[in-house]
Design an enzyme around this catalytic site. Structure first.
Site, PDB file in Angstrom:
ATOM      1  CG  LEU A  81     -25.061   9.717 -60.042  1.00  0.00           C
ATOM      2  CD1 LEU A  81     -26.230  10.250 -60.822  1.00  0.00           C
ATOM      3  CD2 LEU A  81     -25.014   8.209 -60.115  1.00  0.00           C
TER       4      LEU A  81
ATOM      5  CE  LYS B  70     -38.381   3.333 -61.061  1.00  0.00           C
ATOM      6  NZ  LYS B  70     -38.248   3.887 -59.705  1.00  0.00           N
TER       7      LYS B  70
ATOM      8  CG  LEU C  86     -18.708  31.012 -63.036  1.00  0.00           C
ATOM      9  CD1 LEU C  86     -17.477  31.904 -63.181  1.00  0.00           C
ATOM     10  CD2 LEU C  86     -19.652  31.622 -61.987  1.00  0.00           C
TER      11      LEU C  86
ATOM     12  CB  THR D  49     -34.200  12.175 -50.157  1.00  0.00           C
ATOM     13  OG1 THR D  49     -33.135  12.736 -50.962  1.00  0.00           O
ATOM     14  CG2 THR D  49     -33.694  10.923 -49.489  1.00  0.00           C
TER      15      THR D  49
ATOM     16  CB  CYS E 103     -30.000  17.070 -57.506  1.00  0.00           C
ATOM     17  SG  CYS E 103     -30.199  15.362 -58.040  1.00  0.00           S
TER      18      CYS E 103
END
Ligand code: UGA
Length: 436
Positions: free
Chosen positions: A149, A36, A253, A86, A263
């Site tokens: 974000l 990375k 919606l 996490t 997430c």
């Protein structure tokens, strides 16, 4: 201008580091992943994110952005952002905080009085309080500044966020911490961005609550889709009609295959687990239902495919459009599209998956699926097509030309983005979740 370090240059950290450098700060990015670091040092984004490669190139040219695996290099920086992941723990619903702990530990020997450590990772409430003692033992202070974000819009969300939230301690230490953050975010604040100062638990909860609310909105409309399916309604019309009320709002919606990614799913699960630990499980027990409604959409999609194929998909050539968890991303973590593709393969279908950006990640996650980068080749000979990630190129497909490629013109619109009349008019069997 400030010298900053950013510990963890994955999705959040890489965008944060490049964005802060673009504001004029000197930024040192630290990570343990050499590949990375190599990519970023060469101004290559290690993942697909519109706008990031250009930003990396611009900031690399200015020599304000550097990357290293040596945490001692952070010493000249006075503000240190913790941006590690996490993920959901391997053995339960809790968030795995080992990366956060390791990141903080790695910089402790190199910080001291006047320094500010700023947590940006999404963490269970109580984490900042737990870490603060360790940070203060060096003479430095801790703030929690959650990130909001969205993948695909990460650069925009970092440079022009809806709000900045600072979780800081009481009294003079908190005021100093807020001042240091104000200096870092000066040009963002000058745009008129709202700044909210809170205590640690509130700042941590703002992030978890925001993601829980978004997940709830999506599952609410998908629950309405379930009802529309049985009662014979159209969830897209229903969403438009209730969304006009600005107390409800039309955003988030969009009924269909539901939410995925790195997430929303893991954040609501970690929230359930953390609330249980705190003896407040009942307050968020509804999130279990939100998760269940969301996962049911994937089963329903696979069932619909079977139904459209006359009760059996065994041996049917199925083309799946989309592998990423959402368009403008190459992220396949908890991807609804990939889950449906794998479910149909398990039921005997011959599945080909295509995606403009996510094939590499998807094939690592589901090595037994067949991937085809070329859209036309992927569609050729299909007995059933499923649109599962709403990339623009799939939304804009011409039903007449696609009909010439496939074996049988049958399409399932998992994201409710195609015009049913147009596709039916071109001879297609069109079905979608929550619509007649
Ligand atoms: C989400 C939040 O939107 C960000 O504010 C937050 O900062 C981020 O998580 C995070 O915690 O880091 P992201 O995971 O990038 O961002 O994706 P979203 O745009 O929220 O979409 C999540 C999922 O919901 C996708 O699978 C999308 O297809 C689905 N979705 C979204 C729907 O099914 N219907 C909708 O109406 C909207």
């Amino acid at each position: 201008m400030t010298t900053l370090s950013v510990v963890g240059v994955g999705y959040l950290g890489a965008v944060h580091a490049a964005s802060m450098a673009s504001l004029g700060h000197t930024v040192i990015g630290v990570d343990v992943d050499e590949r990375k670091l190599e990519d970023l040092a060469a101004a290559r984004a290690p993942f697909f994110e519109p706008g990031l490669p250009e930003l990396l190139e611009r900031t690399q040219d200015s020599a304000r952005l550097s990357f290293t695996s040596d945490a001692s290099v952070v010493a000249p920086a006075t503000v240190h952002f913790v941006c590690v992941g996490t993920p959901q723990s391997a053995d339960g619903l809790h968030a795995d905080l080992s990366h956060v702990d390791a990141a903080v530990d790695s910089i402790l020997p190199h910080i001291g009085p006047g320094h500010l450590v700023v947590g940006k990772s999404t963490v269970p409430v109580g984490t900042a309080e737990r870490l603060a003692g360790r940070v203060r033992a060096t003479g430095a202070e801790l703030a929690w500044n959650p990130e909001f974000l969205r993948e695909g819009k990460a650069v925009q969300d970092t440079l022009t966020p809806d709000r900045l939230v600072y979780g800081v301690p009481d009294g003079a230490a908190g005021e100093r911490a807020a001042q240091q953050l104000d200096e870092v975010y000066r040009s963002v604040l000058d745009l008129g961005t709202t700044r909210i100062i809170a205590d640690y638990p509130t700042a941590e909860l703002v992030k978890t609550a925001a993601n829980s609310f978004l997940a709830t909105k999506i599952s609410f409309i998908n629950a309405m889709a379930e009802l529309c399916e049985t009662a014979g309604g159209d969830v897209t019309v229903l969403a438009d009609a209730i969304g006009i009320d600005d107390r409800i709002g039309r955003k988030f919606l969009n009924a269909g295959l539901g939410f995925g990614g790195g997430c929303l799913p893991k954040d609501i699960r970690a929230f359930i687990a953390r609330a249980d630990d705190l003896g407040a499980g009942e307050a968020v027990s509804f999130l279990k239902e939100i998760d269940a409604i969301n996962l049911r959409r994937r089963d329903r999609m696979a069932d619909l495919a079977v139904e459209v194929c006359g009760g059996d998909v065994d041996g049917v050539h199925v083309t799946v459009l989309g592998a990423a968890f959402k368009p403008d991303s190459d992220d396949t973590r908890d991807s609804p599209a990939l889950a449906v593709a794998a479910a149909l393969r398990d039921r005997g279908a011959i599945v080909t998956v295509t995606d403009p950006e996510a094939i590499e990640n998807a094939s690592r996650r589901e090595p037994d699926l067949t991937f085809e980068p070329d859209l036309t080749t992927a569609l050729r000979g299909a007995g059933l097509v499923l649109l599962l990630t709403e990339w623009t190129q799939y939304r804009e497909l011409d039903p007449h030309s696609v009909a010439d490629l496939v074996d049988r013109p049958r399409i399932l619109d998992g994201r409710n983005v195609l015009d049913p009349a147009r596709w039916r008019g071109a001879g297609w069997t069109y079905r979608a979740l929550g619509r007649p």
